[in-house]
Design an enzyme around this catalytic site. Structure first.
Site, PDB file in Angstrom:
ATOM      1  N   LYS A  94      69.267  42.452  23.618  1.00  0.00           N
ATOM      2  CA  LYS A  94      70.539  41.739  22.661  1.00  0.00           C
ATOM      3  C   LYS A  94      69.656  41.605  21.448  1.00  0.00           C
ATOM      4  O   LYS A  94      68.994  42.682  21.029  1.00  0.00           O
ATOM      5  CB  LYS A  94      69.802  40.015  23.069  1.00  0.00           C
ATOM      6  CG  LYS A  94      67.879  40.174  23.020  1.00  0.00           C
ATOM      7  CD  LYS A  94      68.314  38.246  23.831  1.00  0.00           C
ATOM      8  CE  LYS A  94      66.448  38.275  23.550  1.00  0.00           C
ATOM      9  NZ  LYS A  94      65.871  37.086  24.561  1.00  0.00           N
TER      10      LYS A  94
ATOM     11  N   TYR B   6      57.837  33.425  -9.213  1.00  0.00           N
ATOM     12  CA  TYR B   6      58.269  32.418  -9.727  1.00  0.00           C
ATOM     13  C   TYR B   6      56.892  31.496  -9.475  1.00  0.00           C
ATOM     14  O   TYR B   6      56.197  31.667  -8.729  1.00  0.00           O
ATOM     15  CB  TYR B   6      59.104  31.671  -8.898  1.00  0.00           C
ATOM     16  CG  TYR B   6      60.548  32.704  -8.543  1.00  0.00           C
ATOM     17  CD1 TYR B   6      61.111  32.483  -9.757  1.00  0.00           C
ATOM     18  CD2 TYR B   6      60.762  33.329  -8.211  1.00  0.00           C
ATOM     19  CE1 TYR B   6      62.270  32.566 -10.276  1.00  0.00           C
ATOM     20  CE2 TYR B   6      62.163  34.226  -8.198  1.00  0.00           C
ATOM     21  CZ  TYR B   6      63.192  33.483  -9.667  1.00  0.00           C
ATOM     22  OH  TYR B   6      64.456  33.657  -9.974  1.00  0.00           O
TER      23      TYR B   6
HETATM   24  C1  LIG Z   1      65.191  37.710  25.125  1.00  0.00           C
HETATM   25  C2  LIG Z   1      64.740  37.401  27.202  1.00  0.00           C
HETATM   26  C3  LIG Z   1      64.505  38.034  27.573  1.00  0.00           C
HETATM   27  C4  LIG Z   1      63.181  39.277  26.846  1.00  0.00           C
HETATM   28  O1  LIG Z   1      61.664  38.588  26.633  1.00  0.00           O
HETATM   29  P1  LIG Z   1      61.181  39.566  26.249  1.00  0.00           P
HETATM   30  O2  LIG Z   1      59.957  38.345  25.816  1.00  0.00           O
HETATM   31  O3  LIG Z   1      61.163  40.021  25.219  1.00  0.00           O
HETATM   32  O4  LIG Z   1      60.837  41.070  27.122  1.00  0.00           O
HETATM   33  C5  LIG Z   1      64.181  37.839  29.235  1.00  0.00           C
HETATM   34  N1  LIG Z   1      64.759  37.010  29.739  1.00  0.00           N
HETATM   35  C6  LIG Z   1      65.279  35.817  28.712  1.00  0.00           C
HETATM   36  C7  LIG Z   1      65.813  34.965  29.344  1.00  0.00           C
HETATM   37  C8  LIG Z   1      65.551  36.187  27.240  1.00  0.00           C
HETATM   38  O5  LIG Z   1      66.443  35.268  26.976  1.00  0.00           O
END
Ligand SMILES: *Cc1c(COP(=O)(O)O)cnc(C)c1O
Length: 365
Positions: free
Chosen positions: A34, A258
């Site tokens: 993702k 800044y």
């Molecule tokens: C993002 C996600 C994962 C992966 O998690 P990691 O800790 O990055 O391995 C697994 N399951 C779900 C439902 C997620 O949203």
């Protein structure tokens, strides 16, 4: 010359991390890609070559480009609105999570209309109060899914849940969530469902708690070298470098940036670097934050601006055009993402997914 800033993605690190993780469990590995592979781009193919057997993404919109790119492996999409583009998902054999009765009903009705059968993962909330159906709906959900199976519109291939505190190995909530997941799978089977995959663990639990692995682990962070449990040494796959734009010499007591948030303590040299929060450098940063120049760690002077920041390089004869390493796997003494996460009061996941669009990305084999 193109952009002075380069984000190098080390494909070999992704391959090595995937291999190590796949070798450490008897469960199948779903590579979670993702958010553009946690900002790493083409991680899906590398992970599949290295032992992952399935892919996981958030939305259907993230899943479809993987099919268009020729990926044949099963892909699960787990977070969609009820009125999402289910038709495209079915046409491209994207598996869908059903986190509510309404989702399940909509998936079945679109499959009916299309004369298709949807591959569904029933998603149960076991203690996070985030995504997934409440326990009170579980029996109804299993019964409804079984009806749809008889009708031929749905096939339940998975039962899933997600852990809230897996980055604290041995936490009692993890034990509880595992037992609830096990019980949910038994309920599903007693209703006539035959899910091939029960899955609960993400990276942290995959690395620290085999009792949570069931049939499949969903691993994102670990593929990219991030270990939330801090129990292993996976290899970071991102290196961010840029080049000094200008250097100036200043006197003691010179205000920088800044709000004049930094005063030079002595006569020194300041190097301007063309990277700011629009490029993913956190603005809220502890004074301990460092980058690597000429093999030495130097502090960031004053506030990070949108497009630039200033380094106090002391007496070093740094010149315009010299390379600056912001973070990397740590081989040459450069800060790691874990260190940056500490300085920014966040986690590595946030840093890798917020590198800005101006940064030139280069894939190293
Ligand atoms: C993002 C996600 C994962 C992966 O998690 P990691 O800790 O990055 O391995 C697994 N399951 C779900 C439902 C997620 O949203």
């Amino acid at each position: 010359m193109h952009s002075p800033t380069t984000l190098r993605i080390d494909g070999r690190a992704i391959v090595e991390n995937t291999r190590r993780i796949a070798a450490s469990t008897r469960a199948e590995v779903m590579a979670v890609v993702k958010a553009d592979g946690f900002g790493h781009g083409r991680a899906a193919l590398l992970a599949l070559e290295a032992g992952a057997t399935r892919l996981g993404v958030t939305s259907i919109e993230e899943a479809l480009p993987l099919r268009w790119a020729g990926v044949e492996a099963p892909i699960l999409s787990w977070l969609n609105p009820v009125d999402a583009d289910i038709v495209s998902a079915l046409r491209h054999r994207i598996e869908l999570a059903a986190p509510s009765l309404a989702h399940l009903a909509r998936i079945a009705s679109e499959a009916r209309r299309l004369g298709a059968r949807a591959s569904v993962h029933l998603h149960l909330d076991t203690g996070m109060s985030r995504d997934g159906a409440p326990a009170s709906d579980w029996r109804t959900m299993c019964a409804l899914a079984r009806e749809y199976e008889r009708e031929g519109t749905v096939r339940v291939v998975g039962i899933m849940s997600h852990l809230a505190r897996a980055d604290e190995p041995g936490h009692p909530l993890t034990v509880r969530q595992r037992l609830l997941t096990d019980a949910a799978a038994r309920t599903a089977r007693s209703r006539g469902l035959t899910p091939r995959f029960v899955h609960l663990a993400a990276t942290a639990a995959t690395l620290t708690d085999p009792s949570t692995h069931f049939d499949l682990v969903r691993v994102g962070a670990g593929l990219y070298g991030i270990d939330p449990s801090r129990t292993t040494t996976l290899r970071g796959a991102m290196t961010l470098t840029t080049h000094v734009t200008t250097v100036r010499e200043v006197r003691a007591g010179t205000p920088v940036g800044y709000g004049a948030g930094y005063l030079t303590r002595e006569a020194t040299r300041l190097a301007l670097v063309p990277l700011g929060y629009a490029d993913g450098i956190p603005r809220a940063l502890s004074p301990d934050a460092r980058v690597l120049v000429r093999g030495r760690r130097v502090p960031i002077a004053g506030a990070v601006s949108m497009d630039q920041l200033v380094l106090d390089v002391g007496g070093m004869p740094v010149q315009a055009g010299e390379e600056v390493t912001v973070f990397g796997p740590g081989d040459a003494g450069e800060p790691t993402l874990a260190e940056w996460a500490g300085w920014a009061g966040t986690i590595e996941h946030e840093l890798v997914t917020r590198v800005g669009p101006r940064v030139h990305v280069e894939a190293a084999a």
